[in-house]
Enzyme design. Structure first.
Site, PDB file in Angstrom:
ATOM      1  N   CYS A  86      -4.107  -2.291   1.599  1.00  0.00           N
ATOM      2  CA  CYS A  86      -2.930  -1.453   1.393  1.00  0.00           C
ATOM      3  C   CYS A  86      -1.726  -2.221   1.914  1.00  0.00           C
ATOM      4  CB  CYS A  86      -3.064  -0.114   2.125  1.00  0.00           C
ATOM      5  SG  CYS A  86      -1.507   0.815   2.115  1.00  0.00           S
ATOM      6  N   VAL A 126      -1.593   6.562   3.435  1.00  0.00           N
ATOM      7  CA  VAL A 126      -1.591   5.662   4.579  1.00  0.00           C
ATOM      8  C   VAL A 126      -0.495   4.619   4.343  1.00  0.00           C
ATOM      9  CG1 VAL A 126      -4.023   5.970   5.128  1.00  0.00           C
ATOM     10  CG2 VAL A 126      -3.356   4.174   3.523  1.00  0.00           C
TER      11      VAL A 126
END
Ligand SMILES: N[C@@H](CCC(=O)N[C@@H](CS)C(=O)NCC(=O)O)C(=O)O
Length: 284
Positions: A86, A126
């Site tokens: 990510c 997130v």
């Protein structure tokens, strides 16, 4: 450790968390080129429950029990205990590591988000960081701004002079990469490849002749935290899936990326190239 529902174990040195074995795969070429070690994920990674204990490192482990303060929630990778791909979490973690902040990482399965996580952050995204004071930050930019308020306070990453100018050019690259990688219409391939190439060319000429080694000089900036994880994806995913080295002719970008990847902040926050490949596999 806060939170009555959490149990923190300090494992004796002779114990080993079985899934750490998954960290020891060989790095792919691009990682070797940038001097990236596949073992870097062993740093400060907090393992969630369900791991088998087999002997080895003295690591702290958070046994299933979410929540608590000074915890960064991040994407779970291809296995338990592996940090997922990510770029936004990577960005936040680069800033936190640049400031040498201590915190725990809790991995969340984004494909099956637990109820407690959605209660914590209803957006379900997130990075989510719960500060030591219990403030919940759900945007990577907010996490960087919060880092700027921590010691040493004279080291600022956000809104440094020149940052906007760099980002005006750099921000175009990742969306063009994403569009190219996600495209299913073969007739648009050349057009999207050319678009990504044009954005990279613009960034490369912008970087030419600038004082490095990072985007705004010696010290890491918010723009480095944003751009490095993005270029890292491009350097791995395009050659792997499209058999084309998108960065090959861009020496200024490669030089920059090489410098940024040598920073402790990057090394302590990065996931492996294999994880990048895993992350993009759903589009191929
Ligand atoms: N604007 C957010 C974007 C964060 C974001 O999009 N994160 C992705 C993972 S890289 C996410 O959580 N997606 C939700 C999902 O996959 O369900 C930030 O900068 O923090």
């Amino acid at each position: 450790m806060q939170g009555s529902r959490r149990l923190l174990l300090v494992l004796p040195l002779f114990l080993q968390i079985g899934s750490l074995e998954a960290f020891s795969f060989a790095p792919v070429n691009s990682a070797m080129r940038f001097g990236l070690s596949s073992s870097m994920h062993q740093i400060s990674l907090i393992q969630r429950a369900r791991l088998t204990l087999r002997g080895g490192h003295g690591l702290r482990m958070m046994v299933d029990g979410p929540r608590g303060n000074n915890v960064l929630y991040a994407k779970r990778g291809q296995h338990d205990g592996i940090l997922g791909d990510c770029p936004y979490t990577h960005k936040a973690q680069m800033a936190m590591k640049a400031k040498d902040l201590q915190y725990e990482v809790c991995l969340v399965n984004l494909s099956d988000k637990p109820k407690w996580f959605l209660e914590l952050n209803p957006k379900g995204t997130v990075p989510t960081y719960v500060t030591a004071e219990g403030k919940i930050l759900t945007e990577s930019d907010d996490i960087i701004q919060w880092c700027d308020l921590q010691e040493p306070k004279d080291f600022k990453m956000f809104q440094r002079p020149g940052g906007d100018e760099v980002w005006n050019v750099a921000k175009e690259v990742f969306p063009a990469f994403g569009e190219y990688m996600k495209n299913k219409d073969v007739s648009r391939n050349d057009e999207l490849k050319a678009k990504l190439d044009a954005k990279l060319a613009a960034l490369d000429s912008f970087l030419k002749g600038r004082n490095g080694p990072l985007l705004l000089g010696e010290q890491i900036s918010a723009e480095d935290c944003k751009l490095t994880p993005q270029l890292y994806h491009i350097s791995i995913a395009v050659p792997h899936y499209v058999k084309y080295d998108a960065l090959e002719k861009y020496d200024n970008i490669k030089k920059y990326l090489n410098s940024a990847m040598q920073t402790d902040a990057f090394k302590k926050s990065a996931y492996t190239p294999e994880t990048v490949i895993w992350g993009w596999s759903k589009f191929f």
